[in-house]
Design a protein around this motif. Sequence first.
Motif, short mmCIF file in Angstrom:
data_model
loop_
_atom_site.label_atom_id
_atom_site.label_comp_id
_atom_site.label_asym_id
_atom_site.label_seq_id
_atom_site.Cartn_x
_atom_site.Cartn_y
_atom_site.Cartn_z
N VAL A 12 0.82 -1.21 0.00
CA VAL A 12 0.00 0.00 0.00
C VAL A 12 0.86 1.27 0.00
O VAL A 12 0.48 2.28 -0.59
CB VAL A 12 -0.97 -0.03 1.20
CG1 VAL A 12 -0.23 0.11 2.54
CG2 VAL A 12 -2.04 1.02 1.06
N GLY A 49 -6.91 -3.72 7.97
CA GLY A 49 -7.01 -2.48 7.20
C GLY A 49 -7.84 -1.39 7.85
O GLY A 49 -8.40 -0.55 7.16
N CYS A 144 -10.13 -0.76 5.00
CA CYS A 144 -9.68 -0.79 3.61
C CYS A 144 -8.96 -2.12 3.41
O CYS A 144 -7.83 -2.30 3.85
CB CYS A 144 -8.75 0.39 3.35
SG CYS A 144 -8.23 0.52 1.65
N SER A 146 -6.92 -4.93 1.93
CA SER A 146 -5.82 -4.94 0.96
C SER A 146 -6.04 -5.91 -0.19
O SER A 146 -5.58 -5.66 -1.31
CB SER A 146 -4.50 -5.27 1.67
OG SER A 146 -4.13 -4.21 2.54
N VAL A 314 -1.90 1.29 6.06
CA VAL A 314 -3.16 1.73 5.44
C VAL A 314 -3.54 3.11 5.94
O VAL A 314 -3.96 3.99 5.17
CB VAL A 314 -4.28 0.71 5.73
CG1 VAL A 314 -5.65 1.30 5.43
CG2 VAL A 314 -4.07 -0.56 4.91
N CYS A 317 -0.92 5.86 4.39
CA CYS A 317 -0.32 5.67 3.06
C CYS A 317 -0.44 6.88 2.15
O CYS A 317 0.55 7.31 1.55
CB CYS A 317 -0.91 4.43 2.39
SG CYS A 317 -2.70 4.50 2.08
#
Length: 337
Positions: A12, A49, A144, A146, A314, A317
């Motif tokens: 990420v 995430g 989120c 991955s 995450v 990033c």
Amino acid sequence: MKRKIAVIGAGVIGLTAALKIQKEYGENIVVTIYTADKSPNTTGDVAAGLWAPHLVQDTPEDKILKWAKETQDFFWKLWKDGYALDAGISLQPVVNLLCDDTSIPKWSTIAIGCNEIKGKELERFKNDHKIPYTGGFTFTSFTCESTKFLPFLENIFINNGGQIKIKKIENFSQLKDYDVIINCTGIYSKILMSDNSVKAIRGQILRVEASWQFHTVIDDSDDGCYIIPNANCVILGGTHQLDDEDTKPRIEDATRIIKGCKQMIPSLHEAKVLRHQAGLRPGRDQIRLELTTINLGNKLVPVIHNYGHGGSGVTLCYGCAGEVVDLVKIALTKSKL
């Protein structure tokens, strides 16, 4: 002539840096990602995430706040623009409970809809979980995933003209023909950079089937557990074992995690275990995000380091990717002089 940039790493951190560079420079630059492997075989593919700064060690708080807010805004935009399904992004309530008089973290000031848990509400959690919490807070956050997010970013990157090459970079001399190199190798920087401050932070989880669980619950004590729903499963965790590079799941860790999570949410007694996993977070005393130069043959090549994000890859990033772009501008300006 187009300038050439190499990004090492397709997690990420590497993918968002590459995309942000493409967005800034468009057709004036060619970006190539080099990676030994990619999703679903990256460290990030084990993670739940959740957007929430975690295990960032002594990284300055002002930087954490800046990077986390910019990343949160990025997730908001994807979610509002209709990309949530493709990008693996969900919005969900979080209950974060504290022990040992730990204070509410400063990043809570940028969390969505944050409220302190106290009084009768805190007592209820203490009684229900049978854990002596001393405080807590609720907020709304993003997960989120991955396994969806990384392929989503890869497709955008390739459609923008980028290339991903499956090749392990063992020495920067392999990239001597590039104008700028971006090092996003996470825990591998321990070897590539001989950076002994990089240490694995082992994390073990279970993925279970619990379709009735819609909100995240975190016990933030040293041995605390967490419950984080993803789209097709619920993640039970976890561990943060410093300087432990064992990626094989351990029975004793799994037993403690299951016991701790079921203590908080008794209905998890009915959850079917789908998978045990363990991964290595790239721990470091501080996140390294800086511009350096390295002598490759007859020229000095700018190298931008972007690694050591602990459990916050995450979460930080896109904010870190923005700073990478700022450093690329400096590097390319200097190279013209």
